[in-house]
Write a protein that holds these residues in place. Structure first.
Motif, PDB file in Angstrom:
ATOM      1  N   TRP A   1      53.876  14.830  33.088  1.00  0.00           N
ATOM      2  CA  TRP A   1      53.485  16.223  32.841  1.00  0.00           C
ATOM      3  C   TRP A   1      52.800  16.305  31.489  1.00  0.00           C
ATOM      4  O   TRP A   1      53.246  15.715  30.533  1.00  0.00           O
ATOM      5  CB  TRP A   1      54.714  17.127  32.848  1.00  0.00           C
ATOM      6  CG  TRP A   1      55.491  17.028  34.094  1.00  0.00           C
ATOM      7  CD1 TRP A   1      56.416  16.087  34.400  1.00  0.00           C
ATOM      8  CD2 TRP A   1      55.397  17.873  35.233  1.00  0.00           C
ATOM      9  NE1 TRP A   1      56.918  16.300  35.645  1.00  0.00           N
ATOM     10  CE2 TRP A   1      56.314  17.394  36.187  1.00  0.00           C
ATOM     11  CE3 TRP A   1      54.636  19.008  35.544  1.00  0.00           C
ATOM     12  CZ2 TRP A   1      56.495  17.995  37.422  1.00  0.00           C
ATOM     13  CZ3 TRP A   1      54.819  19.602  36.771  1.00  0.00           C
ATOM     14  CH2 TRP A   1      55.728  19.091  37.701  1.00  0.00           C
ATOM     15  N   LEU A  46      51.280  22.695  28.958  1.00  0.00           N
ATOM     16  CA  LEU A  46      52.492  23.397  29.358  1.00  0.00           C
ATOM     17  C   LEU A  46      53.105  24.143  28.191  1.00  0.00           C
ATOM     18  O   LEU A  46      53.529  25.285  28.315  1.00  0.00           O
ATOM     19  CB  LEU A  46      53.492  22.396  29.928  1.00  0.00           C
ATOM     20  CG  LEU A  46      53.077  21.863  31.287  1.00  0.00           C
ATOM     21  CD1 LEU A  46      53.860  20.634  31.638  1.00  0.00           C
ATOM     22  CD2 LEU A  46      53.272  22.930  32.335  1.00  0.00           C
ATOM     23  N   ARG A  57      59.966  32.947  45.180  1.00  0.00           N
ATOM     24  CA  ARG A  57      59.319  31.846  45.880  1.00  0.00           C
ATOM     25  C   ARG A  57      60.215  30.622  45.814  1.00  0.00           C
ATOM     26  O   ARG A  57      61.140  30.556  45.005  1.00  0.00           O
ATOM     27  CB  ARG A  57      57.986  31.520  45.201  1.00  0.00           C
ATOM     28  CG  ARG A  57      57.039  32.695  45.211  1.00  0.00           C
ATOM     29  CD  ARG A  57      55.685  32.305  44.707  1.00  0.00           C
ATOM     30  NE  ARG A  57      55.679  31.964  43.290  1.00  0.00           N
ATOM     31  CZ  ARG A  57      54.650  31.405  42.676  1.00  0.00           C
ATOM     32  NH1 ARG A  57      53.559  31.093  43.342  1.00  0.00           N
ATOM     33  NH2 ARG A  57      54.699  31.142  41.384  1.00  0.00           N
ATOM     34  N   GLN A  98      59.053  24.744  45.173  1.00  0.00           N
ATOM     35  CA  GLN A  98      57.826  24.017  45.497  1.00  0.00           C
ATOM     36  C   GLN A  98      56.625  24.972  45.528  1.00  0.00           C
ATOM     37  O   GLN A  98      55.541  24.625  45.072  1.00  0.00           O
ATOM     38  CB  GLN A  98      57.979  23.269  46.824  1.00  0.00           C
ATOM     39  CG  GLN A  98      58.834  22.003  46.711  1.00  0.00           C
ATOM     40  CD  GLN A  98      60.294  22.275  46.328  1.00  0.00           C
ATOM     41  OE1 GLN A  98      60.895  23.227  46.818  1.00  0.00           O
ATOM     42  NE2 GLN A  98      60.860  21.462  45.445  1.00  0.00           N
ATOM     43  N   GLU A  99      56.844  26.177  46.031  1.00  0.00           N
ATOM     44  CA  GLU A  99      55.750  27.158  45.985  1.00  0.00           C
ATOM     45  C   GLU A  99      55.387  27.486  44.539  1.00  0.00           C
ATOM     46  O   GLU A  99      54.250  27.783  44.212  1.00  0.00           O
ATOM     47  CB  GLU A  99      56.155  28.449  46.719  1.00  0.00           C
ATOM     48  CG  GLU A  99      56.081  28.303  48.225  1.00  0.00           C
ATOM     49  CD  GLU A  99      56.827  29.432  48.953  1.00  0.00           C
ATOM     50  OE1 GLU A  99      56.715  29.492  50.167  1.00  0.00           O
ATOM     51  OE2 GLU A  99      57.535  30.236  48.299  1.00  0.00           O
ATOM     52  N   HIS A 100      56.390  27.394  43.692  1.00  0.00           N
ATOM     53  CA  HIS A 100      56.162  27.686  42.275  1.00  0.00           C
ATOM     54  C   HIS A 100      55.485  26.509  41.562  1.00  0.00           C
ATOM     55  O   HIS A 100      55.058  26.638  40.417  1.00  0.00           O
ATOM     56  CB  HIS A 100      57.515  27.991  41.619  1.00  0.00           C
ATOM     57  CG  HIS A 100      57.403  28.451  40.201  1.00  0.00           C
ATOM     58  ND1 HIS A 100      56.861  29.662  39.846  1.00  0.00           N
ATOM     59  CD2 HIS A 100      57.731  27.846  39.031  1.00  0.00           C
ATOM     60  CE1 HIS A 100      56.885  29.786  38.529  1.00  0.00           C
ATOM     61  NE2 HIS A 100      57.401  28.691  38.010  1.00  0.00           N
ATOM     62  N   GLY A 101      55.424  25.360  42.226  1.00  0.00           N
ATOM     63  CA  GLY A 101      54.746  24.213  41.613  1.00  0.00           C
ATOM     64  C   GLY A 101      55.652  23.053  41.248  1.00  0.00           C
ATOM     65  O   GLY A 101      55.190  22.019  40.780  1.00  0.00           O
ATOM     66  N   TRP A 102      56.972  23.228  41.450  1.00  0.00           N
ATOM     67  CA  TRP A 102      57.885  22.118  41.167  1.00  0.00           C
ATOM     68  C   TRP A 102      57.711  21.042  42.231  1.00  0.00           C
ATOM     69  O   TRP A 102      57.391  21.330  43.383  1.00  0.00           O
ATOM     70  CB  TRP A 102      59.346  22.590  41.158  1.00  0.00           C
ATOM     71  CG  TRP A 102      59.705  23.385  39.948  1.00  0.00           C
ATOM     72  CD1 TRP A 102      59.751  24.745  39.860  1.00  0.00           C
ATOM     73  CD2 TRP A 102      60.042  22.890  38.652  1.00  0.00           C
ATOM     74  NE1 TRP A 102      60.101  25.135  38.589  1.00  0.00           N
ATOM     75  CE2 TRP A 102      60.288  24.006  37.828  1.00  0.00           C
ATOM     76  CE3 TRP A 102      60.165  21.612  38.098  1.00  0.00           C
ATOM     77  CZ2 TRP A 102      60.648  23.884  36.488  1.00  0.00           C
ATOM     78  CZ3 TRP A 102      60.527  21.487  36.769  1.00  0.00           C
ATOM     79  CH2 TRP A 102      60.757  22.615  35.978  1.00  0.00           C
ATOM     80  N   ALA A 103      57.972  19.792  41.845  1.00  0.00           N
ATOM     81  CA  ALA A 103      57.876  18.667  42.778  1.00  0.00           C
ATOM     82  C   ALA A 103      58.980  18.763  43.831  1.00  0.00           C
ATOM     83  O   ALA A 103      59.947  19.521  43.672  1.00  0.00           O
ATOM     84  CB  ALA A 103      58.022  17.360  42.005  1.00  0.00           C
ATOM     85  N   GLU A 104      58.824  17.996  44.934  1.00  0.00           N
ATOM     86  CA  GLU A 104      59.882  17.913  45.948  1.00  0.00           C
ATOM     87  C   GLU A 104      61.126  17.295  45.322  1.00  0.00           C
ATOM     88  O   GLU A 104      61.025  16.392  44.493  1.00  0.00           O
ATOM     89  CB  GLU A 104      59.444  17.001  47.103  1.00  0.00           C
ATOM     90  CG  GLU A 104      58.374  17.576  48.000  1.00  0.00           C
ATOM     91  CD  GLU A 104      58.829  18.823  48.761  1.00  0.00           C
ATOM     92  OE1 GLU A 104      60.039  18.898  49.087  1.00  0.00           O
ATOM     93  OE2 GLU A 104      58.005  19.712  49.000  1.00  0.00           O
ATOM     94  N   PRO A 151      56.101  27.744  33.757  1.00  0.00           N
ATOM     95  CA  PRO A 151      55.377  26.708  34.506  1.00  0.00           C
ATOM     96  C   PRO A 151      56.273  25.471  34.634  1.00  0.00           C
ATOM     97  O   PRO A 151      57.030  25.175  33.711  1.00  0.00           O
ATOM     98  CB  PRO A 151      54.182  26.391  33.607  1.00  0.00           C
ATOM     99  CG  PRO A 151      54.119  27.477  32.602  1.00  0.00           C
ATOM    100  CD  PRO A 151      55.467  28.079  32.490  1.00  0.00           C
ATOM    101  N   PRO A 152      56.216  24.743  35.766  1.00  0.00           N
ATOM    102  CA  PRO A 152      57.045  23.544  35.896  1.00  0.00           C
ATOM    103  C   PRO A 152      56.757  22.589  34.736  1.00  0.00           C
ATOM    104  O   PRO A 152      55.597  22.348  34.407  1.00  0.00           O
ATOM    105  CB  PRO A 152      56.587  22.937  37.220  1.00  0.00           C
ATOM    106  CG  PRO A 152      55.988  24.066  37.970  1.00  0.00           C
ATOM    107  CD  PRO A 152      55.388  24.971  36.947  1.00  0.00           C
TER     108      PRO A 152
END
Ligand SMILES: Nc1ncnc2c1ncn2[C@@H]1O[C@H](COP(=O)(O)OP(=O)(O)OP(=O)(O)O)[C@@H](O)[C@H]1O
Length: 622
Positions: A4, A9, A26, A29-35, A408-409
């Motif tokens: 990252w 960030l 959300r 993952q929709e927010h941008g975090w990884a699986e 942000p992630p």
């Protein structure tokens, strides 16, 4: 997955105390975090025998080439390719012990300087997971440097003028270091002149290199003369070839396994192309693996205390007869561990240096040892933005997920005070599909290594940790540290707080530290407020009562703030301290300090007189 990026960030992070009211609408993952990733029991729970069998089998099937690498790939073959690629750190794959990481294997015919090996060079220096220098050195370089005691050292302004071995200068370049940090500016000449040393500086200010660079550089000049014989690495077969006894020239002792493997990584880099062979021994991983490494020769030994004692009790395996230097990292943490009788020679202190550790130094070091302190012991620096948020205990989990989902992630460390709390928070976030992992002292060593590795590679960019991971961990792009539980005085208090938040904002980078506070944390309140005032942080309304009387935030003279950890020497010496030479002009600071000029007054003339590699007198093993 790539690491990252810190700067973007950090710039995007809003003030955290605005964040807790936002309800997650959300998925992560929709927010941008990884699986999220499951722990891979198939790989990590293999017995040592299974791994050995697998390695033997892969050796047979390997068509020439580097059989060890084939074995490494085999052992991890149950992981998907994408995961494998993302998990390789410094050449290690999932399931490998950190103590088996590749080191430069010296061969007699190399002469004085070994040839370059591009693959190894890439593993040691090319990783995107190494912490890169950030842009804001100024805030570190501006910090005053204090020298205590009779010896005065003139700082150097560059690595080039530090009298380092040419191979060390090459390795410093490969590591991407351009200028010494303030603590390094002092430790390099101090070690060069043969002084025992106590050093103390802020978190993330390069203390590890501050002791490694000058000591290894000195040893490089004399390695052939001083080092014990070792077998030919090209023909050595563990368990079959004649093993040698490990007789290190440098011993580095540190309190945690994670720190030991991290120092080992840095040592591997600085020993590149030299005959100095580093080894790392620590509890929890199989002794035979570590014995195999020691049996190939060991010039630099990095150890945790328990495993070191185990091996010291086996003199046919490890002897300290040749020892020239000893470093105690995080010395203030180490004094509680009944180690004071063994601790001698050089001591490089942690970012805090408490009275017990200073007493230990006074007891064991040569009379004319140097004490160098960058900033107030236990202080933080301006590159870490500190937010304190009021959260009732019953609301902490909700506040945590809200906070994570409102930013942000970013690679985030979450600190809790208990192992149970660590498991609970991990379960909670994992069940909400957050890509998290966790570490505490009840985990197996494999789990601990996997957890740090997957956090380092951002496969799991959220790490929940007990204080076991607070000290010294140096992980690239940790943008956010969250104190889910603040460390009460019985959990290390303000020193522990400072170590935790120091996992972000390292070496000129920026970071955010958010702490959940409620009435249970009131014992920490007063020191917390002073710590915030010292670096001009915002004081939340619920803490303004604790601002010292008459002190105006943002305007008051921070040197009037009284901290319990202030140096006893300063008090005892009645102002004998020489201060305010940043030695850091090269860092771009315009401090007005002389940085290595005449500010120190007369030099002591006590040069120690050592040629390269000679030990300074009277110390441990001399
Ligand atoms: N002169 C330098 N230039 C650039 N990077 C450096 C320099 N010195 C050290 N570093 C890097 O800075 C990072 C932090 O260093 P290190 O871990 O030694 O900090 P520390 O002071 O020991 O912190 P802590 O108190 O948290 O243990 C490391 O990744 C290291 O490689």
């Amino acid at each position: 997955m790539s690491a990252w990026a810190t700067e973007d960030l950090a710039n995007a992070l809003p003030a955290a105390n605005e964040a807790t009211s936002t309800a997650p609408t959300r998925t992560p993952q929709e927010h941008g975090w990884a699986e999220k990733q499951n722990y891979n029991y198939a790989v990590y729970n293999k017995s040592n025998k299974e791994i050995a069998d697998q390695r033997a089998a892969s050796k047979q099937t390997a068509l020439g080439g580097d059989t060890d690498h084939v074995a490494i790939r085999e052992s991890a073959s149950e992981l998907p390719d994408s995961q494998l690629a993302g998990d390789a750190v410094g050449g290690l794959q999932p399931g490998d012990w950190s103590s088996n990481a590749a080191v430069y294997e010296w061969q007699e015919e190399f002469g004085d300087v070994g040839p370059r090996f591009p693959e190894l060079e890439q593993q040691l220096f090319g990783s995107e997971f190494h912490v890169k220098m950030g842009l804001d050195f100024k805030n570190i370089a501006e910090i005053s440097v204090y020298q205590e005691g009779v010896v005065r050292i003139q700082p150097v302004l560059s690595f080039a003028e530090a009298g380092l071995h040419p191979v060390m200068l090459d390795n410093i370049k490969l590591a991407g270091y351009r200028v010494p940090t303030p603590i390094q500016a002092y430790t390099m000449p101090a070690v060069h002149q043969g002084y025992d040393l106590v050093a103390c500086a802020q978190t993330g200010s390069g203390k590890t290199a501050a002791f490694l660079i000058p000591i290894l550089s000195k040893l490089m000049g004399k390695a052939k003369k001083l080092a014990a014989p070792r077998p030919n690495p090209a023909t050595f077969i563990p368990g079959v070839s004649q093993a040698v006894r490990a007789e290190p020239l440098l011993l580095i002792v540190c309190p945690t396994r994670e720190l030991a493997t991290q120092i080992f990584d840095e040592t591997r880099r600085f020993c590149y192309r030299t005959m100095l062979r580093p080894c790392c021994i620590y509890g929890g991983s199989p002794i035979p693996e570590q014995l195999n490494q020691l049996a190939k020769g060991c010039d630099v030994l990095i150890a945790t205390p328990g495993r070191l004692c185990d091996f010291i009790d086996r003199p046919h395996i490890l002897s300290l007869n040749r020892l020239r230097y000893m470093v105690i990292d995080e010395a203030d943490e180490m004094v509680g561990a009944d180690w004071d009788q063994e601790l001698k020679k050089i001591m490089s202190g942690g970012a805090t240096f408490n009275k017990a550790a200073r007493d230990l130094a006074n007891h064991h070091l040569a009379m004319d040892h140097c004490k160098i302190r960058v900033g107030r012991a236990g202080s933080t620096h301006k590159n870490i933005k500190q937010d304190i948020v009021w959260v009732e205990s019953s609301q902490k989990k909700k506040a945590l997920i809200d906070l994570l989902m409102s930013l942000p992630p970013a690679r985030t460390m979450i600190f809790v005070n208990s192992k149970r709390g660590c498991d609970e928070v991990d379960d909670y976030l994992f069940n909400l599909n957050m890509p998290c992992t966790s570490i505490h002292s009840d985990r197996t060593q494999r789990e601990r290594e996997d957890s740090i590795r997957s956090f380092r590679t951002a496969r799991c960019p959220i790490l929940i940790a007990t204080p076991v991971a607070a000290r010294g961990l140096d992980i690239a792009n940790v943008v956010h540290v969250i104190n889910y539980d603040l460390p009460s005085n019985s959990h290390g208090g303000i020193e522990e707080y400072m170590h935790r938040i120091g996992r972000t904002g390292r070496i000129g980078n920026h970071g955010l530290a958010t702490s959940f506070y409620n009435e249970r944390d009131s014992d920490l309140g007063e020191m917390l407020v002073k710590t915030l005032l010292e670096t001009n942080q915002e004081i939340p309304d619920f803490l303004t009562d604790l601002i010292p009387e008459g002190f105006v935030p943002g305007q008051g003279d921070v040197s009037t703030l009284k901290f319990e950890m202030d140096s006893d020497d300063e008090a005892e010496a009645g102002g004998d301290t020489s201060a305010d030479a940043a030695g850091g002009g090269a860092w771009g600071a315009t401090t007005g300090a002389t940085g290595g000029g005449d500010a120190w007054g007369a030099n002591t003339g006590a040069t120690g007189g050592d040629a390269w590699g000679a030990t300074s007198g009277g110390g441990w093993g001399a």
